[in-house]
Design a protein around this motif. Sequence first.
Motif, PDB file in Angstrom:
ATOM      1  N   GLN A   1       0.859  -1.174   0.000  1.00 35.84           N
ATOM      2  CA  GLN A   1       0.000   0.000   0.000  1.00 35.84           C
ATOM      3  C   GLN A   1       0.896   1.224   0.000  1.00 35.84           C
ATOM      4  N   ALA A   2       0.568   2.184  -0.843  1.00 38.99           N
ATOM      5  CA  ALA A   2       1.330   3.416  -0.919  1.00 38.99           C
ATOM      6  C   ALA A   2       0.375   4.591  -0.826  1.00 38.99           C
ATOM      7  N   ARG A   3       0.854   5.651  -0.274  1.00 32.67           N
ATOM      8  CA  ARG A   3       0.068   6.884  -0.195  1.00 32.67           C
ATOM      9  C   ARG A   3       0.706   7.892  -1.135  1.00 32.67           C
ATOM     10  N   LEU A   4      -0.071   8.363  -2.108  1.00 30.96           N
ATOM     11  CA  LEU A   4       0.418   9.357  -3.047  1.00 30.96           C
ATOM     12  C   LEU A   4       0.173  10.739  -2.458  1.00 30.96           C
ATOM     13  N   VAL A   5       1.249  11.467  -2.230  1.00 31.57           N
ATOM     14  CA  VAL A   5       1.139  12.771  -1.593  1.00 31.57           C
ATOM     15  C   VAL A   5       0.922  13.867  -2.627  1.00 31.57           C
ATOM     16  N   ALA A   6       1.639  13.793  -3.746  1.00 35.25           N
ATOM     17  CA  ALA A   6       1.511  14.822  -4.785  1.00 35.25           C
ATOM     18  C   ALA A   6       1.302  14.147  -6.123  1.00 35.25           C
ATOM     19  N   THR A   7       0.090  14.215  -6.611  1.00 32.92           N
ATOM     20  CA  THR A   7      -0.232  13.611  -7.890  1.00 32.92           C
ATOM     21  C   THR A   7      -1.422  14.346  -8.484  1.00 32.92           C
TER      22      THR A   7
ATOM     23  N   PRO B   1      -4.256  13.248 -10.445  1.00 36.65           N
ATOM     24  CA  PRO B   1      -5.538  12.728  -9.966  1.00 36.65           C
ATOM     25  C   PRO B   1      -5.415  12.467  -8.470  1.00 36.65           C
ATOM     26  N   LYS B   2      -6.271  13.071  -7.689  1.00 39.42           N
ATOM     27  CA  LYS B   2      -6.157  12.962  -6.229  1.00 39.42           C
ATOM     28  C   LYS B   2      -6.508  11.550  -5.762  1.00 39.42           C
ATOM     29  N   VAL B   3      -5.496  10.763  -5.481  1.00 40.19           N
ATOM     30  CA  VAL B   3      -5.662   9.409  -4.985  1.00 40.19           C
ATOM     31  C   VAL B   3      -4.888   9.323  -3.687  1.00 40.19           C
ATOM     32  N   GLU B   4      -5.549   8.972  -2.626  1.00 38.27           N
ATOM     33  CA  GLU B   4      -4.869   8.939  -1.347  1.00 38.27           C
ATOM     34  C   GLU B   4      -4.037   7.687  -1.151  1.00 38.27           C
ATOM     35  N   SER B   5      -4.620   6.533  -1.366  1.00 36.24           N
ATOM     36  CA  SER B   5      -3.904   5.295  -1.131  1.00 36.24           C
ATOM     37  C   SER B   5      -4.141   4.360  -2.313  1.00 36.24           C
ATOM     38  N   VAL B   6      -3.055   3.776  -2.814  1.00 40.10           N
ATOM     39  CA  VAL B   6      -3.166   2.883  -3.968  1.00 40.10           C
ATOM     40  C   VAL B   6      -2.303   1.649  -3.737  1.00 40.10           C
ATOM     41  N   PRO B   7      -2.706   0.521  -4.316  1.00 39.53           N
ATOM     42  CA  PRO B   7      -1.846  -0.661  -4.256  1.00 39.53           C
ATOM     43  C   PRO B   7      -0.760  -0.530  -5.323  1.00 39.53           C
ATOM     44  N   VAL B   8       0.475  -0.523  -4.890  1.00 41.47           N
ATOM     45  CA  VAL B   8       1.630  -0.445  -5.785  1.00 41.47           C
ATOM     46  C   VAL B   8       2.256  -1.832  -5.829  1.00 41.47           C
TER      47      VAL B   8
ATOM     48  N   PRO C   1      -5.794   4.059 -12.179  1.00 41.72           N
ATOM     49  CA  PRO C   1      -6.472   5.192 -11.522  1.00 41.72           C
ATOM     50  C   PRO C   1      -5.521   6.179 -10.849  1.00 41.72           C
ATOM     51  N   ALA C   2      -4.284   5.777 -10.613  1.00 40.51           N
ATOM     52  CA  ALA C   2      -3.336   6.644  -9.918  1.00 40.51           C
ATOM     53  C   ALA C   2      -2.427   7.420 -10.862  1.00 40.51           C
ATOM     54  N   THR C   3      -2.643   7.306 -12.170  1.00 46.73           N
ATOM     55  CA  THR C   3      -1.732   7.931 -13.126  1.00 46.73           C
ATOM     56  C   THR C   3      -2.424   9.003 -13.955  1.00 46.73           C
ATOM     57  N   LEU C   4      -1.635   9.920 -14.479  1.00 55.05           N
ATOM     58  CA  LEU C   4      -2.166  10.979 -15.334  1.00 55.05           C
ATOM     59  C   LEU C   4      -2.731  10.427 -16.633  1.00 55.05           C
ATOM     60  N   GLU C   5      -2.080   9.383 -17.145  1.00 53.06           N
ATOM     61  CA  GLU C   5      -2.475   8.812 -18.437  1.00 53.06           C
ATOM     62  C   GLU C   5      -3.686   7.898 -18.345  1.00 53.06           C
ATOM     63  N   GLY C   6      -4.037   7.463 -17.157  1.00 54.61           N
ATOM     64  CA  GLY C   6      -5.145   6.543 -16.991  1.00 54.61           C
ATOM     65  C   GLY C   6      -4.807   5.117 -17.379  1.00 54.61           C
ATOM     66  N   VAL C   7      -3.506   4.808 -17.473  1.00 53.96           N
ATOM     67  CA  VAL C   7      -3.030   3.453 -17.749  1.00 53.96           C
ATOM     68  C   VAL C   7      -1.963   3.115 -16.712  1.00 53.96           C
ATOM     69  N   GLU C   8      -1.731   1.819 -16.515  1.00 47.85           N
ATOM     70  CA  GLU C   8      -0.690   1.415 -15.573  1.00 47.85           C
ATOM     71  C   GLU C   8       0.652   2.000 -16.006  1.00 47.85           C
ATOM     72  N   VAL C   9       1.396   2.516 -15.036  1.00 46.22           N
ATOM     73  CA  VAL C   9       2.722   3.087 -15.293  1.00 46.22           C
ATOM     74  C   VAL C   9       3.724   2.380 -14.398  1.00 46.22           C
ATOM     75  N   SER C  10       4.858   1.997 -14.996  1.00 49.33           N
ATOM     76  CA  SER C  10       5.928   1.348 -14.239  1.00 49.33           C
ATOM     77  C   SER C  10       7.199   2.165 -14.334  1.00 49.33           C
ATOM     78  N   TRP C  11       7.897   2.262 -13.235  1.00 50.08           N
ATOM     79  CA  TRP C  11       9.206   2.898 -13.177  1.00 50.08           C
ATOM     80  C   TRP C  11      10.217   1.807 -12.844  1.00 50.08           C
ATOM     81  N   THR C  12      11.323   1.793 -13.553  1.00 50.04           N
ATOM     82  CA  THR C  12      12.404   0.851 -13.284  1.00 50.04           C
ATOM     83  C   THR C  12      13.607   1.651 -12.816  1.00 50.04           C
ATOM     84  N   PHE C  13      14.198   1.208 -11.707  1.00 51.26           N
ATOM     85  CA  PHE C  13      15.358   1.902 -11.163  1.00 51.26           C
ATOM     86  C   PHE C  13      16.208   0.929 -10.364  1.00 51.26           C
TER      87      PHE C  13
END
Length: 138
Positions: A10-16, A18-25, A44-56
């Motif tokens: 569970q993650a809490r998005l602080v600055a995004t 679309p205002k989503v408080e808690s999302v499953p990451v 639902p947690a992304t600007l594009e409205g599609v799943e987004v993945s970051w690799t690092f």
Amino acid sequence: MITVIEQAVQARLVATAPKVESVPVTLGYDRADPFALRMSFPAPATLEGVEVSWTFARELLTVGLKRPTGLGDVRVRPYDGDRIVVEFHAPEGIAIVLMETEEVRGFLDRTDALVPSGLEHLYLDMDQDLAELLRDSL
């Protein structure tokens, strides 16, 4: 033998946007790419409205549990005794994600059991990587 690890946290998005408080990451790790991990956000947690993945780098998340680290698009730091902050910097803006330290530590422990930190180079398939590079150049 297990070669891929995925763990929902569970993650809490602080600055995004679309205002989503808690999302499953979903945190992901693949032994075939031993230095990296993946963090995926649901549509639902992304600007594009599609799943987004970051690799690092896995090391970035590991170090970030103890002290601030990262100078580029992904930065990690402890927040308080119980959470860490992961910042994602993109042209569209900055997303700040809070996650429970113990959940992240548990995920990293599982990745370390699969590929011990410092021994990642032993899991690289240089012949396959070279073959892919050569194939792409033809």
